[in-house]
Design a protein around this motif. Structure first.
Motif, short mmCIF file in Angstrom:
data_model
loop_
_atom_site.label_atom_id
_atom_site.label_comp_id
_atom_site.label_asym_id
_atom_site.label_seq_id
_atom_site.Cartn_x
_atom_site.Cartn_y
_atom_site.Cartn_z
N ASP A 50 31.56 40.63 36.99
CA ASP A 50 31.72 40.95 38.41
C ASP A 50 31.78 39.63 39.15
O ASP A 50 30.85 38.81 39.02
CB ASP A 50 30.52 41.75 38.93
CG ASP A 50 30.54 43.19 38.44
OD1 ASP A 50 31.57 43.63 37.91
OD2 ASP A 50 29.52 43.87 38.60
N VAL A 51 32.82 39.43 39.91
CA VAL A 51 32.99 38.14 40.59
C VAL A 51 33.11 38.38 42.09
O VAL A 51 33.94 39.19 42.54
CB VAL A 51 34.26 37.42 40.06
CG1 VAL A 51 34.38 36.03 40.69
CG2 VAL A 51 34.23 37.31 38.55
N LEU A 52 32.27 37.68 42.87
CA LEU A 52 32.37 37.75 44.33
C LEU A 52 33.47 36.80 44.78
O LEU A 52 33.49 35.64 44.35
CB LEU A 52 31.04 37.36 44.98
CG LEU A 52 29.86 38.29 44.67
CD1 LEU A 52 28.55 37.70 45.19
CD2 LEU A 52 30.07 39.68 45.24
N VAL A 53 34.38 37.29 45.59
CA VAL A 53 35.48 36.47 46.09
C VAL A 53 35.45 36.54 47.62
O VAL A 53 34.66 37.29 48.19
CB VAL A 53 36.85 36.95 45.54
CG1 VAL A 53 36.93 36.77 44.04
CG2 VAL A 53 37.11 38.41 45.92
N ASP A 54 36.31 35.73 48.23
CA ASP A 54 36.36 35.72 49.70
C ASP A 54 36.59 37.15 50.22
O ASP A 54 37.62 37.75 49.93
CB ASP A 54 37.52 34.81 50.12
CG ASP A 54 37.20 34.09 51.41
OD1 ASP A 54 36.34 34.59 52.15
OD2 ASP A 54 37.80 33.02 51.64
N GLY A 55 35.61 37.72 50.89
CA GLY A 55 35.80 39.04 51.50
C GLY A 55 35.59 40.23 50.59
O GLY A 55 35.87 41.35 50.99
N GLY A 56 35.13 40.05 49.37
CA GLY A 56 34.94 41.22 48.50
C GLY A 56 34.51 40.85 47.10
O GLY A 56 33.86 39.82 46.89
N SER A 57 34.89 41.69 46.14
CA SER A 57 34.53 41.40 44.76
C SER A 57 35.57 41.99 43.82
O SER A 57 36.31 42.90 44.20
CB SER A 57 33.16 42.00 44.44
OG SER A 57 33.25 43.40 44.43
N VAL A 58 35.65 41.41 42.62
CA VAL A 58 36.57 41.95 41.62
C VAL A 58 35.85 42.03 40.28
O VAL A 58 34.86 41.32 40.06
CB VAL A 58 37.83 41.04 41.44
CG1 VAL A 58 38.62 40.96 42.73
CG2 VAL A 58 37.45 39.66 40.97
N THR A 59 36.34 42.87 39.40
CA THR A 59 35.84 42.84 38.02
C THR A 59 36.92 42.16 37.20
O THR A 59 38.12 42.34 37.46
CB THR A 59 35.56 44.25 37.47
OG1 THR A 59 36.74 45.02 37.60
CG2 THR A 59 34.43 44.92 38.21
N ALA A 60 36.50 41.35 36.24
CA ALA A 60 37.49 40.56 35.51
C ALA A 60 37.09 40.38 34.06
O ALA A 60 35.90 40.45 33.71
CB ALA A 60 37.63 39.19 36.18
#
Ligand SMILES: Nc1nc2c(ncn2[C@@H]2O[C@H](COP(=O)(O)OP(=O)(O)OP(=O)(O)O)[C@@H](O)[C@H]2O)c(=O)[nH]1
Ligand SMILES: [Mg+2]
Length: 364
Positions: A50-60
């Motif tokens: 789980d990665v936090l990115v600018d403005g949200g998060s993604v799973t990768a």
């Protein structure tokens, strides 16, 4: 970009700066453009991050290239993601340079360091009033924290259960010269504001300690809502139940970033001697008065460290702890240098020789 299964989506959206992104990260990321995206790892579940990115998060997932060289991102790592819209996923393709690397020597067979978390500013070594409060365990945690480059703070939780929390803190201060020791109660909130100086926005704090000491309870209080499950400690032995099984980074109400960890059962100290030196500054200072520069503070004549134990300035158990960690360090280094199998053979040869010498003396 897959967002649905991420546990991070429960967190408030942050900018990269809120997550601790600095100019150094900008420089390291400057070679990437186009479909690449930067983020910070909040959680790893086996093969999914789980990665936090600018403005949200993604799973990768992780790219084949990283997998091939055995480089897997740790919680707290800043990473480069390749967005794959056609597949609806993201892929971690690079890990940006780490400021600090918090690892423990694996108690398992191969002995390789296990990265617990990356880019940590401060480690809260959490212990609890009661049976968990153990000077030797704290020294071990201090050694791995010093080795990581992060600053340690000892947090004595459950102070509501202690008759005299200040006396407990004094006891621990005596084995951790120069390290802040803070008694708190995560349940009642007593003393928690004394952690504020370490919780400034964008700094990263990792919580380590045994199961059941109240790490997740503290996280819940500092996030301001129940983000982590907690569980009752078994009454009869005061040990926890290993409620937290996955390490995860949370954004606290005040803007600091905190990593909750599963309870640590065993911590090997790995191969870094700096951690031991920083944990025992009192012994190293005394050692300057030893007659021999290579004194091991065992039975050598003119040993200033043994003299301090004899006159009560230094406790014998603290010196024992120092010796134990130094022996462990020597073992880990030998193992790294010559390999475990050859090391074991060497040790058995040595033990065999000692046994034969002993038998000879007895036969005389
Ligand atoms: N009396 C008292 N109990 C506390 C305090 N903090 C936590 N507890 C209790 O201790 C138990 C364990 O707390 P957790 O927060 O789950 O402990 P943990 O360190 O996260 O444990 P693991 O996830 O297993 O590593 C729970 O029953 C909490 O309510 C405190 O300050 N005082
Ligand atoms: Mg927990």
């Amino acid at each position: 970009m897959s967002q649905s299964t991420s546990r991070c989506k429960e967190q408030h959206p942050c900018t990269l700066e809120d997550l601790g992104w600095t100019k150094e990260h900008d420089a390291a990321f400057s070679k990437y453009a186009g479909p690449y995206l930067a983020g910070r790892v909040a959680c790893r579940q086996k093969t999914v991050w789980d990665v936090l990115v600018d403005g949200g998060s993604v799973t990768a997932g992780v790219s084949g290239a990283l997998r091939k060289i055995g480089r897997f991102p740790a919680v707290g790592d800043f990473v480069v993601l390749l967005n794959q819209p056609e597949a609806g996923t993201s892929m971690i393709v690079d890990i940006l340079p780490q400021k600090t690397r918090f690892a423990r020597g694996t108690p398992g067979r191969e002995g390789a360091d296990q990265v617990i978390a990356a880019n940590i500013d401060t480690v809260f070594i959490v212990t609890a009033a009661g049976r968990d409060l153990n000077a030797r365990r704290i020294e071990r945690f201090l050694a791995i924290t010093h080795a990581s480059g992060a600053c340690p703070v000892v947090v004595i939780n459950k102070s509501d259960l202690a008759d005299d929390p200040v006396a407990l803190a004094d006891e621990i201060t005596s084995i951790s010269p120069g390290i802040p020791v803070i008694p708190i109660s995560a349940v009642s909130g007593e003393g928690v504001d004394r952690l504020d100086p370490y919780l400034s926005p964008r700094t990263t704090i990792a919580l380590i300690g045994s199961s059941g000491v109240g790490k997740s309870t503290l996280i819940n209080r500092l996030v301001g809502r129940p983000v982590q499950a907690t569980s009752h400690t078994r009454d009869y032995d005061d040990r926890g139940r290993h409620t937290t099984t996955v390490r995860q980074l949370f954004v606290l109400a005040g803007g600091a970033l905190m990593i909750d960890n599963p309870g640590l059962r065993e911590v090997g100290i790995g191969t870094a001697s700096a951690g031991i030196a920083d944990t025992f500054p009192d012994i190293l200072e005394l050692a300057e008065g030893c007659r021999f520069s290579d004194c091991r503070h065992e039975e050598e004549p003119g040993c200033a460290v043994q003299a301090a134990v004899a006159d009560g300035t230094l406790s014998a158990s603290r010196l024992n702890s120092f010796h134990r960690l130094m022996r462990e360090l020597a073992f880990e280094r030998d193992k790294e240098e010559i390999g475990l199998v050859r090391l074991e053979k060497k040790r058995w040869k040595e033990i065999g020789k000692i046994a034969r010498d002993f038998a000879k003396t007895k036969g005389r």
